[in-house]
Design a protein around this motif. Structure first.
Motif, short mmCIF file in Angstrom:
data_model
loop_
_atom_site.label_atom_id
_atom_site.label_comp_id
_atom_site.label_asym_id
_atom_site.label_seq_id
_atom_site.Cartn_x
_atom_site.Cartn_y
_atom_site.Cartn_z
N HIS A 317 0.84 -1.19 0.00
CA HIS A 317 0.00 0.00 0.00
C HIS A 317 0.88 1.25 0.00
O HIS A 317 2.03 1.22 0.46
CB HIS A 317 -0.90 0.03 1.24
N SER A 318 0.34 2.32 -0.53
CA SER A 318 1.02 3.61 -0.46
C SER A 318 0.01 4.65 -0.02
O SER A 318 -1.21 4.48 -0.19
CB SER A 318 1.62 3.98 -1.83
N ALA A 319 0.52 5.75 0.55
CA ALA A 319 -0.35 6.76 1.12
C ALA A 319 -0.29 8.06 0.32
O ALA A 319 0.76 8.43 -0.21
CB ALA A 319 0.05 7.04 2.57
N ILE A 320 -1.43 8.73 0.25
CA ILE A 320 -1.50 10.08 -0.30
C ILE A 320 -2.10 10.98 0.76
O ILE A 320 -3.20 10.72 1.25
CB ILE A 320 -2.33 10.12 -1.59
N LEU A 321 -1.37 12.01 1.15
CA LEU A 321 -1.82 12.97 2.16
C LEU A 321 -2.44 14.17 1.46
O LEU A 321 -1.84 14.75 0.55
CB LEU A 321 -0.63 13.41 3.02
N HIS A 322 -3.66 14.53 1.85
CA HIS A 322 -4.30 15.72 1.28
C HIS A 322 -4.95 16.51 2.41
O HIS A 322 -5.40 15.94 3.41
CB HIS A 322 -5.30 15.35 0.18
N THR A 323 -5.00 17.84 2.25
CA THR A 323 -5.54 18.71 3.29
C THR A 323 -6.79 19.43 2.78
O THR A 323 -6.94 19.66 1.58
CB THR A 323 -4.51 19.75 3.74
#
Length: 462
Positions: A317-323
């Motif tokens: 799995h990989s993560a994408i951080l969004h605000t």
């Protein structure tokens, strides 16, 4: 992979696996599957079945070796399966349940799950002894109820892998009942496979030096502006607890229908509801905004080279951080579309590959320097969700086997989000385990928060 004749095979962990090896001792990254049975399980059969898993998936038959001189880790594959189910009789199980009792009524399956999430056999890496990565316990509740708990180091088992393991276990149980089912041998892997970084297609994970520097600076500066749930107790030792949110088939169908009509995924709706519920819990006047971070985890198996199947065990799995800026009064579906669009735009730009090293680095820096996070809480975002839920189709044979219920999730009381959502669509119904660090957030506080998320979702389909 070491290939010396007669010697155990081994390989060094990759960068993403290393970040989990550093996170797990602090309490984040202990994956647990807890399965409830209403009939006495066949212990010798379960023992044999789980060892077949190990034989078919060498990463589960490996042990974790820590080199204190270089503070590095490696996987060393055992020459024969090592898993031994640890049984707990009724009295021992009752003592465990009593030790985890609280003012809020909690079902035994959930208490056993929380006990396993906080049973950290990897807390103090020992350079003189390799650590097991796959453990199992069998708890006898009162009457005819039993709980089988599988505890796995997250560096070798992400959520997709855990779901595959459970489906393979059910398949073996079906075989035992004389029904034709997919055999675990059909999913056999010959050796410990490469880490995710070594499987990224050429060119998709590359990023220029200056671009990496700008992104790292952006992530770092943004982190100081992020808001969170109000902390309850920042000083006491922490553990992982869960709140379970379930919806009936009718409401689930309506939510999924609205997601489809808005061309978004359930994960975006869950994240949006969490953002709205957090802002509402602070009872701000309208137009007073805060910036929140959400993390969306995506299974990369189908995008790797070589392409991996959903039954390929490991962490891919990989993560994408969004605000997102929240000011109150947001419409659920409009915000969910923003959340989905932000995630998909980043994914289409391959940020789940190009930013992988950045997020791993920042995760490790937070572990080493808790003071870089608000109130030294180690919280890196408000919520984490998975891009796609796990679909668990109905299976009549499970009734014959006495397979009543299960919960699967991972611990988060070290570094991580304030709440991590592990969602399943089971028999057409949403079943979501929200994992959170206690007592950083109290049980009462988190129950109210999850009730708020559910209420926002139901209001969105009213």
């Amino acid at each position: 992979m070491s290939q010396q004749s007669g010697a155990p095979k081994s390989r060094a962990v990759c960068a993403t696996e290393l970040s989990w090896c550093r996170a797990v001792p602090g309490g984040t990254g202990i994956t647990v599957l807890a399965l409830l049975f209403s009939k006495p399980p066949d212990l010798p059969f379960l023992q044999s079945a789980l060892r077949r898993f190990q034989s078919s998936h060498p990463i589960l038959n490996s042990k974790l070796r820590f080199d204190s001189s270089s503070t590095s880790f490696s996987y060393v594959t055992s020459q024969s399966p090592y898993l031994q189910i640890r049984p707990f009789d009724t009295q021992s199980t009752a003592q465990i349940l009593q030790s985890h009792s609280s003012s809020i009524s909690i079902p035994p399956l959930q208490l056993i799950l929380e006990h396993e999430l906080n049973n950290n056999s990897w807390q103090n890496p020992d350079p003189s002894s390799d650590a097991d990565l796959f453990l199992a316990s069998l708890y006898h509740l009162e009457g005819s109820l039993w709980v089988l708990a599988l505890r796995i180091h997250t560096s070798v088992c992400d959520r997709a892998a855990a779901a595959a393991l459970m489906s393979e276990l059910v398949a073996l149980m079906e075989e035992k009942e004389g029904n034709r089912a997919e055999s675990v041998e059909e999913n056999q892997e010959m050796e410990v496979s490469l880490g995710i970084e070594d499987c990224i297609p050429a060119g998709l994970g590359s990023k220029g030096f200056w671009a990496r520097g700008v992104d790292m600076l952006g992530y770092s500066l943004n982190s100081f502006r992020l808001a969170n749930l109000s902390f309850s107790d920042t000083a006491s030792p922490r553990q992982s607890c869960i709140v379970r949110m379930r919806m009936n088939a009718e409401d689930t169908g309506r939510i999924l229908s609205r997601c489809n009509s808005n061309e978004i995924k359930l994960s975006a709706a869950l994240a949006a509801a969490a953002l709205i519920a957090c802002h509402a819990s602070k009872k701000f006047p309208l137009q007073q905004w805060e910036k929140y971070a959400a993390v969306t985890l995506t299974d990369c198996r189908s995008a790797l080279d070589p392409v991996l199947s959903s039954h390929h065990i490991g962490f891919y799995h990989s993560a994408i951080l969004h605000t997102h800026d929240i000011k109150g009064g947001e419409d659920l579906w409009e915000l969910a579309k923003r959340v989905h669009s932000s995630f998909m735009n980043s994914k289409n730009k391959n940020k789940h590959f190009t930013d992988m090293a950045d997020l791993n680095f920042l995760m490790c820096k937070a572990i080493e320097n808790p003071g870089l996070t608000p109130s030294s809480s180690l919280r890196t975002s408000l919520v984490s969700v998975f891009e796609d839920p796990i679909f668990d189709p109905p299976n009549k044979l499970r009734e014959a086997l006495g397979f009543e219920d299960f919960i699967g999730c991972a611990s988060v009381h070290g570094v991580g989000p304030s709440v991590a959502a592990f969602d399943t669509i089971r028999n057409g119904e949403v079943d979501c385990a929200f994992v959170y660090p206690f007592p950083l957030f109290s049980r009462e506080q988190m129950n109210e928060f999850v009730d708020g998320i559910k209420g926002i979702l139901l209001k969105g389909i009213a």
